[in-house]
Design an enzyme around this catalytic site. Sequence first.
Site, PDB file in Angstrom:
ATOM      1  N   GLU A 287       0.824  -1.201   0.000  1.00  0.00           N
ATOM      2  CA  GLU A 287       0.000   0.000   0.000  1.00  0.00           C
ATOM      3  C   GLU A 287       0.865   1.261   0.000  1.00  0.00           C
ATOM      4  OE1 GLU A 287      -2.851   2.772   0.077  1.00  0.00           O
ATOM      5  OE2 GLU A 287      -3.414   0.644   0.050  1.00  0.00           O
ATOM      6  N   THR A 327      -5.360   2.175  -5.204  1.00  0.00           N
ATOM      7  CA  THR A 327      -5.123   0.738  -5.089  1.00  0.00           C
ATOM      8  C   THR A 327      -5.799  -0.035  -6.207  1.00  0.00           C
ATOM      9  OG1 THR A 327      -4.829   0.836  -2.685  1.00  0.00           O
ATOM     10  CG2 THR A 327      -5.494  -1.276  -3.618  1.00  0.00           C
TER      11      THR A 327
END
Length: 652
Positions: A287, A327
């Site tokens: 992430e 993402t």
Amino acid sequence: MKSLLRSNTFKILTRFIIYFLLVSFLIRAGLLLISLPKIDLSFLGVVKIFLTGAMFDFGVALFFSIPYTVYLLLLPTKWSNSLFNKIVTYSGFFLVILITMFSFFAEITFWDEFQSRFNFIAVDYLVYTYEVIHNINESYPLPLLIGGMIILSMLVVYIFIKRSYFKESFNGDLGFGKKALMFLVTISISLVYIFSVNNSFAESGKNRFADELSKAGIYSFFAAFKNNELNFDKFYRLIDNQEAFKIVRNELADSNTTFVDTENSIRRHIQSNGTELHPNVIMITIESFSAGFMSHYGNRENITPVMDSLWEHSLRFNNLYATGTRTVRGMEALTLSVPPTPGNSIVRRPRNGHLSTVGSIFKSKGYETHFFYGGDGYFDNMNQYFGSNGYSVTDRGRNLTSWDNFDAPRYIIPDSAVQFENAWGICDEDLYKAVERGADSSYSQSKPFYFFVMTTSNHRPYTYPPGRIDIPSGSGRKGAVRYTDYAIGKFLQDISKKPWFQNTIVILVADHCASSAGKDVIDVAKYHIPAMVVNSGIAPLSIDKLCSQIDIYPTLFSLLHWSYESNIYGKDVLSPGYQERAFLGTYQTLGYLKRDSLVLLAPQQNVDSYLYDYNTNQQKEYKPSPALIQEAIANYQTAYFLYKNGGLKSNI
């Protein structure tokens, strides 16, 4: 009209508009001061920001005013000073002020995170209220925040009372005709805004920060809600479709490639002459992990000692760029190996099942494919996407109602296996333990496995288990990066003792950078991410060629000597005929970077081009060859065509 604006009846309405414009001005000025180091503006540039911003702010203020003008229109004049009107007016006014206070606060926090006014990310966040509310609660002192907003709203109401605006309004005596005139004027101007004042009006400058400051948060929010998906065929410059596919097929062609279909397709068979290798593959998608966090790229804070150590002993992509800023965009690139489509990622769109994914290529070689996520995979449609493309799923889920539609199993990480959890999911250590258990299970059944692992610890509120690193949990991004790095090291150390480890490749790659906003519409440096292949059995190798997330797997498959059917845009970076290029996109602007030439495609058929300086991160306008522009359009146009027309579907 002047008499109407000065009348007692509309005293609250006109003073509310003044209040909204004033506070919006102060918010814009504050954001401008915060962003000054990133903006090179002249005096006229600053004036333009505030004038354009005031235009949008006025539109928002009018939208807020519509319900009140309707109410006044329907309220009999003789009831102006009634208890009923006082209760409705006081309570309604307080509620509207409270909403605006929260919207102003949300604008500040959103700017802090994304350096942008509200956009389609904010629209998405409304859908996933659990994660967002818990994230806010863990990132900010929510009771104090709510209390502060209430106190500020009460203060505004108090000021209006002290200045007798309510008293004068309750003594208003305008008849129905004049109130109807005000209603019509308000509605008419609002309709002009809705149909004629496009949010892109603020995007005419050359500095992205200045453009964003010119906008109004709420106006931008509804503009994003309206344009969450963009039709490439309607909004972007096109070339002949057959010519577009011809260009792309020429790019993908080499001596090992045979196209299966004759036209409007990139489906092809890739032949390797070597002996195929079939190691297990675990891809850890990290992430928000920018290249700039690592010492290799100049960071001197020593916050990624594990990654820095692995870097020198791995197959590493030195010059690799993410395709997007979220993402789901990284997931799209790493699973489908396609350029980003405008609007939402394919991960979040309808008709996104049974596609030609990297996972389907692994499946054709007998692999189990599995998606691991530390949060609830309902977020951003992850579970639906992976589940409908043949992946088993392990997540920390709450929403179980939709899983019956998929053949692959789903596993929920139980409370007993969780030592730490925040708004976005369990800590990376707990997620890696779930990955270990999954690998143990596959190995015990003699099944090769391919795992797509998505981490969450390097995300606000930046909290993690205590005692792991020397930076306190929740203190900011630096600590989260350090913990993320620590957890990767612990995972590799733990699995090194496993019987399946020697035949297991680990890929480490970021989904996107920690921050994507810069002064340019697409700030190239804010897309630069690390990617490395660890424990591959291949001698350490530094790949310095410009490439994209979509190129990782074609390169790996080549190194493993795989022959397979490909329906992807990624290319083997190590191939002698590889031409350096990368795809970079926002939800509207689509970038094509080839060597030092950057072509940007935008709605309204706009095409801009720049020379990019990698050393200074500066972009200078120039006129490229028509062939380069056609190349950029061809890649995005064909990718969109294939998705919309079923051409990305898998034959496996």
